[in-house]
Design a protein around this motif. Structure first.
Motif: not given
Length: 517
Positions: A45-55, A245-254, A256-261
């Motif tokens: 789970x940690x890999x998913x947790x840090x992914x949005x910040x450091x890839x 702060x939560x960088x994700x709208x949704x989390x997929x299997x791979x 942290x995804x977000x759609x911005x207007x």
């Protein structure tokens, strides 16, 4: 010394009984299995947790594994040291409750720290991973030596007990890895996984503390009260997650995804994956290509066949489905097949990015390498390579063997375009061009002049075919859509890639080639 005493049998020594009777065998096995498994749930789970910040790169994955192993080593040592100095019964429950607290607090700590360390160098990656993994993994790893100490009552069974509990711990780790990778990550956000793990650890610790206190005739009520107090503290700490702060709208299997207007374009949408800008689509105008590299791909597609002629196009990576929508709009009747490994992105595209599957678009969920191998030979006019893991082309999609598979499925007069990201000193793009050129007869490269000169990072688009490329038409079209891009071919391209490594399935150090410096 008399002969009788000299030949008397030596009785196996028994260990001291300061620790009291052993735990029930089933309870001991459960504690070791559960704590060892919890470490691997935390690690995954940690890999998913840090992914949005450091890839999610090889360096990040290696950091998670390495720091988790360091935590296991220090935890085992500390647990053994304490077991020889204190009654393990007084330590087991607090260790589990503290691990639960540390797991819960990991969420807000990483999210706040991640905003500061976002996109940092190796030191930032190591620090963020350590904040996510080290403390709870160390506390959990102390449980096994504490249990082992309680179960060792007879030196004649030391090897048996240690071996049995060691195997139980390994089975717990293996089970947790498989369940997390195949079930939990696909079904639940990382927030739910970690909070669920934290609550489970806290409950097990509290129940264990109550049971040990009861079986000890009230002698362990002090540690039980400590465990309860720690549990309350943990709940307060976990509450910070609600305001972090939560960088994700949704989390997929791979991802942290977000759609911005787009604030400057009401119909524009930006898809961010792990906080990196990945795709841009205009819901009202599929011919609008916001990013330069998509305009380059569009320019190649515009001139590779007579205007308006339908194409059979295969896309490796879907993302926001920008290029498939463009081809459908500019070449009616085009059949786009998109290989996308992340089914969650396909669903997100259908929900928020205007993706509509039908005769002109079909999304297939799976690994592009495996799916391309199953495609019929000479079945595609155009193959578009735009698959990324964070900002890195997955290594198995960047090799000569993959290029050979792509060449196999392209018709004799068809073409291949591949999007690549690289930074000075441009080791990866040079290798990737050399790799594609090892399979295709004609190759060219599109990029900004400053990027080709090694002055900045950029997208690069490789264009390849077995027939002469329409480079004059490509340059003319580029002058209309992006005058800042140039086309490198012939002797200039050969000079650019001179001496570059051709990547193969046996040796493709993509992450190392991408490392700056």
């Amino acid at each position: 010394m008399n002969s009788a005493s000299s030949h008397a049998p030596v009785r196996p020594a028994r260990l001291g009984s300061a620790t009291g009777p052993a735990l029930p065998k089933g309870l001991a096995a459960f504690l070791v299995f559960f704590s060892s498994g919890a470490v691997l749930v935390l690690e995954t789970a940690a890999l998913r947790l840090v992914g949005p910040y450091v890839g999610v790169t090889l360096q990040v994955t290696s950091s998670v594994i390495g720091i988790a192993l360091a935590a296991i080593a220090y935890g085992a040592w500390a647990g053994g040291w304490l077991a020889d100095r204190r009654d393990p019964r007084t330590l087991l429950a607090p260790a589990l409750v503290l691990a639960g607290i540390a797991t819960a607090v990991t969420l807000p700590v990483v999210r706040y720290a991640g905003e500061v360390l976002r996109g940092g160098a190796a030191s930032a990656i190591l620090l963020l991973v350590a904040l996510a993994v080290f403390v709870p993994a160390m506390l959990l790893s102390a449980v096994t030596p504490l249990v082992v100490k309680l179960q060792l009552s007879d030196l004649r069974r030391t090897g048996q007990v240690v071996g049995w509990l060691s195997s139980i711990g390994t089975l717990g780790a293996v089970t947790a890895t498989l369940v997390t990778g195949f079930v939990l990550v696909a079904a639940l956000p990382s927030t739910v996984i970690l909070l669920g793990l934290a609550v489970s650890l806290g409950l097990v610790g509290l129940i264990l503390g109550w049971w040990l206190g009861r079986t000890a005739g009230g002698q362990l009520t002090g540690p039980a009260r400590v465990s309860a107090s720690l549990a309350v503290l943990g709940l307060l700490g976990a509450g910070l997650t609600t305001v972090a702060p939560n960088p994700c709208d949704i989390e997929t299997a791979y991802h942290c995804a977000r759609v911005e207007t787009d604030p400057g374009r009401a119909s524009g949408r930006t898809l961010l994956l792990n906080s990196a800008r990945h795709s841009y689509v205009d819901l009202a105008d599929p011919t609008h290509l916001e990013y330069a590299y998509t305009r380059w791909i569009g320019a190649v597609a515009d001139v590779m066949a007579p205007a308006g002629r339908r194409l059979d196009a295969l896309h490796l990576g879907g993302g926001g489905f920008t290029v498939p929508r463009y081809l459908t709009a500019t070449r009616p009747g085009t059949e786009n097949v998109v290989f996308e490994i992340d089914g969650g992105l396909v669903e997100l595209g259908e929900e928020k990015l205007g993706v509509r599957q039908g005769p002109d678009l079909r999304a297939v969920v799976g690994d592009a390498r495996m799916l391309v191998a199953a495609e019929p030979a000479e079945s595609q006019d155009l193959v578009v390579g735009d698959a990324f893991g964070h900002l890195v082309v997955p290594w198995h999609l960047a090799t000569r063997e993959m290029a050979a598979e792509i060449r196999r499925v392209i018709r004799p007069d068809g073409g291949y375009v591949q999007n690549v990201i690289d930074y000075p000193p441009l080791r990866f793009i040079r290798s990737e061009v050399a790799t594609v050129a090892a399979e295709f007869r004609q190759v060219a490269l599109i990029a900004p002049p400053a990027a080709l000169a090694g002055e900045q990072g950029s997208n690069f688009v490789i264009v390849a075919s077995d027939v002469p490329l329409p480079l004059a038409a490509v340059r003319e079209r580029l002058s209309e859509v992006d005058p800042g891009a140039v086309v490198l071919d012939g002797a200039a391209l050969q000079e650019f890639v001179a001496g570059a490594l051709v990547l193969t399935d046996d040796y493709a150090p993509v992450d190392q080639l991408l490392a700056t410096g």
